[in-house]
Design a protein around this motif. Structure first.
Motif, PDB file in Angstrom:
ATOM      1  N   GLY A   1      74.502  41.653  -4.255  1.00  0.00           N
ATOM      2  CA  GLY A   1      74.432  40.768  -3.109  1.00  0.00           C
ATOM      3  C   GLY A   1      74.762  41.434  -1.798  1.00  0.00           C
ATOM      4  O   GLY A   1      74.480  40.882  -0.733  1.00  0.00           O
ATOM      5  N   LEU A   2      75.375  42.627  -1.839  1.00  0.00           N
ATOM      6  CA  LEU A   2      75.733  43.353  -0.630  1.00  0.00           C
ATOM      7  C   LEU A   2      74.873  44.591  -0.419  1.00  0.00           C
ATOM      8  O   LEU A   2      74.549  44.945   0.712  1.00  0.00           O
ATOM      9  N   ILE A   3      74.532  45.259  -1.517  1.00  0.00           N
ATOM     10  CA  ILE A   3      73.711  46.466  -1.445  1.00  0.00           C
ATOM     11  C   ILE A   3      72.508  46.290  -2.371  1.00  0.00           C
ATOM     12  O   ILE A   3      72.661  45.968  -3.549  1.00  0.00           O
TER      13      ILE A   3
ATOM     14  N   ALA B   1      75.502  51.957  -7.877  1.00  0.00           N
ATOM     15  CA  ALA B   1      75.015  51.182  -6.728  1.00  0.00           C
ATOM     16  C   ALA B   1      74.880  49.705  -7.038  1.00  0.00           C
ATOM     17  O   ALA B   1      75.046  48.861  -6.149  1.00  0.00           O
ATOM     18  N   THR B   2      74.580  49.358  -8.265  1.00  0.00           N
ATOM     19  CA  THR B   2      74.386  47.952  -8.611  1.00  0.00           C
ATOM     20  C   THR B   2      75.702  47.179  -8.683  1.00  0.00           C
ATOM     21  O   THR B   2      75.691  45.969  -8.875  1.00  0.00           O
ATOM     22  N   GLY B   3      76.843  47.855  -8.486  1.00  0.00           N
ATOM     23  CA  GLY B   3      78.131  47.166  -8.507  1.00  0.00           C
ATOM     24  C   GLY B   3      78.348  46.267  -7.305  1.00  0.00           C
ATOM     25  O   GLY B   3      79.163  45.345  -7.361  1.00  0.00           O
TER      26      GLY B   3
ATOM     27  N   GLN C   1      70.826  42.954   3.886  1.00  0.00           N
ATOM     28  CA  GLN C   1      71.727  43.653   2.965  1.00  0.00           C
ATOM     29  C   GLN C   1      71.716  45.152   3.262  1.00  0.00           C
ATOM     30  O   GLN C   1      70.822  45.657   3.945  1.00  0.00           O
ATOM     31  N   GLY C   2      72.716  45.849   2.728  1.00  0.00           N
ATOM     32  CA  GLY C   2      72.645  47.294   2.721  1.00  0.00           C
ATOM     33  C   GLY C   2      71.623  47.746   1.689  1.00  0.00           C
ATOM     34  O   GLY C   2      71.207  46.961   0.827  1.00  0.00           O
ATOM     35  N   VAL C   3      71.195  48.998   1.774  1.00  0.00           N
ATOM     36  CA  VAL C   3      70.198  49.516   0.839  1.00  0.00           C
ATOM     37  C   VAL C   3      70.658  50.882   0.323  1.00  0.00           C
ATOM     38  O   VAL C   3      71.015  51.760   1.117  1.00  0.00           O
ATOM     39  N   ALA C   4      70.650  51.030  -0.986  1.00  0.00           N
ATOM     40  CA  ALA C   4      70.887  52.323  -1.620  1.00  0.00           C
ATOM     41  C   ALA C   4      69.540  52.873  -2.069  1.00  0.00           C
ATOM     42  O   ALA C   4      68.860  52.259  -2.903  1.00  0.00           O
ATOM     43  N   LEU C   5      69.139  53.992  -1.504  1.00  0.00           N
ATOM     44  CA  LEU C   5      67.877  54.633  -1.862  1.00  0.00           C
ATOM     45  C   LEU C   5      68.173  55.778  -2.825  1.00  0.00           C
ATOM     46  O   LEU C   5      68.948  56.685  -2.502  1.00  0.00           O
TER      47      LEU C   5
END
Length: 507
Positions: free
Chosen positions: A455-457, A450-452, A434-438
């Motif tokens: 499954g992708l991020i 970011a939680t929108g 998955q992508g990652v938002a830090l």
């Protein structure tokens, strides 16, 4: 019908298969060879170098320890020392045009914006070891591998591709050729393949020497070419600057190999037996695009060059890592418009740069009346910290930067391995593809946005040992930084960046 059929069960094809299967795509791999085992894959003939960038990809998918075990690399060989706070000096920088370089001359600070972690430098391994790890991973993810199935015909339309192999037809939504430098997929589909002709015929062989003491170990540049001896008994490499005339044109007899070796080495060394031998050239070729309709290419099917510097396998793994998540998103309908086109846009310049790196080494080694002067000049430049560091940057796999339209120096580069206070590394967060938002802010400024992309991020927040001055980052599934912001990140800017790479979460 399969989501993807991959032609070629080498490291590139298997790595791509694992990436697609990780994203819940159905994958069939077609392979012309009957068995995976081969003396050309085992040591010493199958010896290959994986650079730090490739090691990082195995780490980020949870395969690093298996790879180290299969390669016989001792524990702690590539990881940072416990409690390390800076990027360590690598232990090896290989060579340029056969000239060994001193790793002590590397300025580690020149590899900017790096953090210590479990994957720190390259290793020597074999095709067999890499294949073993990837085949096990592929099987665990449900990838089907069909052998004795070389492609015979390919027909595509707007919705699917049909490949005939072994007398049977296999239909898929996409087809990827990972079938090597003499790719049948490339030929059948008609990709343009352009580049420069060869200057030498190269040889790799397993032989028995009558008097090996006449040959020095390592790379040996001579007035007529180059020969290589390694610690593996009977392992021989040669480069004969004949314009590539002998490559695959005649049988590789003991007499021929001995004649070439004597001429290059300037000795009367004798070969009593040749167990295995093969030839190659420095032909440097690349397809003009990596995609034709529903057919894509990766690895040597898309680009070939001399093996000098050991960049071919690493380049192919980079292709697979870049393509896998983009093709999966396209299959699942979550990809924003044009995402798959970024595969060629990003990887083609990297391939072109590696081809030029190979050409520069061949030009430096090419015999002739001016060759000693050129070699001495290059040697003097390389025998400096700046020269050695330049080679390391260009061979480590850590200096590539994709043009993502941002002036921020980290965007487009592989992400630093940020370490959270609980011991979790960024590499751990990337294991599921998955992508990652830090989000390093104390008030979790990006949480609601970011939680929108469920499954992708993957959203991660909390203090890290060193945030390098950033407040937030968006990391693509291939570990590339897509967006960064300072200590007070803008959620709207994050949303725009995320939509560019992961699509509109409301659709």
């Amino acid at each position: 019908m399969y989501d993807v059929v991959i032609v070629g069960a080498g490291p590139v094809g298997l790595y791509l298969a694992t990436e697609l299967a990780l994203a819940d795509c159905s994958v069939l791999v077609l392979e012309r060879d009957h068995e995976p085992a081969s003396p050309w894959k085992a040591l010493p003939l199958g010896m290959r170098g994986l650079n730090a960038g490739s090691i990082e990809t195995f780490y980020r998918r949870g395969m690093l320890q298996d790879l180290l075990n299969a390669s016989g690399v001792e524990a702690g060989r590539v990881g940072a020392e416990p409690g390390a706070h800076r990027w360590p000096t690598p232990r090896d920088v290989s060579h340029f045009a056969g000239m060994r370089l001193d790793a002590a001359d590397i300025d580690a600070s020149a590899v900017s914006l790096r953090l210590p972690g479990p994957a720190m430098e390259g290793i020597m391994t074999s095709l067999a070891a890499v294949g073993e790890v990837l085949a096990k991973r592929a099987a665990g993810l449900g990838v089907q591998i069909l052998r004795d199935a070389g492609p015979e015909a390919i027909v595509q339309d707007g919705d699917s591709v049909v490949v005939r192999a072994g007398g049977n037809d296999y239909r898929a939504r996409w087809l990827v050729g990972c079938d090597g430098g003499r790719s049948t997929v490339r030929r059948l589909v008609g990709f343009d393949f352009v580049g420069t002709p060869p200057l030498f015929t190269g040889y790799v062989a397993h032989v028995t020497f009558d008097d090996p003491q006449q040959l020095d170990m390592g790379f040996n540049l001579t007035p007529t070419g180059m020969y290589l001896r390694t610690p593996f008994e009977g392992h021989l490499g040669m480069m004969d600057f004949d314009g590539g005339a002998f490559d695959r044109s005649q049988p590789l007899t003991r007499e021929h190999l001995q004649t070439v070796l004597r001429r290059i080495s300037g000795t009367d060394v004798a070969l009593s037996e040749v167990h295995l031998a093969s030839s190659f050239t420095d032909r440097a070729m690349q397809t003009t695009t990596y995609r034709d309709g529903r057919v894509l290419l990766a690895g040597d099917a898309a680009h070939i060059h001399s093996p000098l510097g050991g960049q071919g396998l690493n380049l192919g793994i980079g292709d697979a890592m870049n393509l896998g998540w983009k093709l999966a998103a396209t299959l699942h309908g979550t990809a924003p418009e044009g995402l798959l086109d970024t595969y060629t846009a990003e990887r083609h310049p990297v391939g072109a740069a590696i081809l030029n790196w190979s050409r520069a080494q061949v030009a430096t080694m090419n015999p002739g009346p001016n060759a000693p002067a050129l070699r001495q000049l290059v040697h003097d430049l390389l025998d400096t910290p700046d020269g050695t560091t330049h080679v390391f940057r260009n061979t480590s796999g850590l200096s590539h930067r994709y043009d993502l339209g941002s002036s921020q120096p980290l965007v487009g580069r592989t992400a630093p391995d940020f370490r959270f206070s609980d011991g979790t590394h960024l590499g751990d967060l990337l294991r599921e593809g998955q992508g990652v938002a830090l989000d390093f802010t104390t008030d979790q400024r990006l949480h609601g946005t970011a939680t929108g992309w469920k499954g992708l991020i993957r959203y991660a927040t909390g203090p890290v040992s060193d945030a390098l001055g950033f407040g937030a980052l968006l990391i693509r599934p291939d570990g590339i930084v897509a967006w960064t912001d300072g200590r007070n990140p803008d959620p709207e800017a994050f949303q725009h960046a995320a939509a560019r790479w992961f699509g509109d979460p409301t659709l």
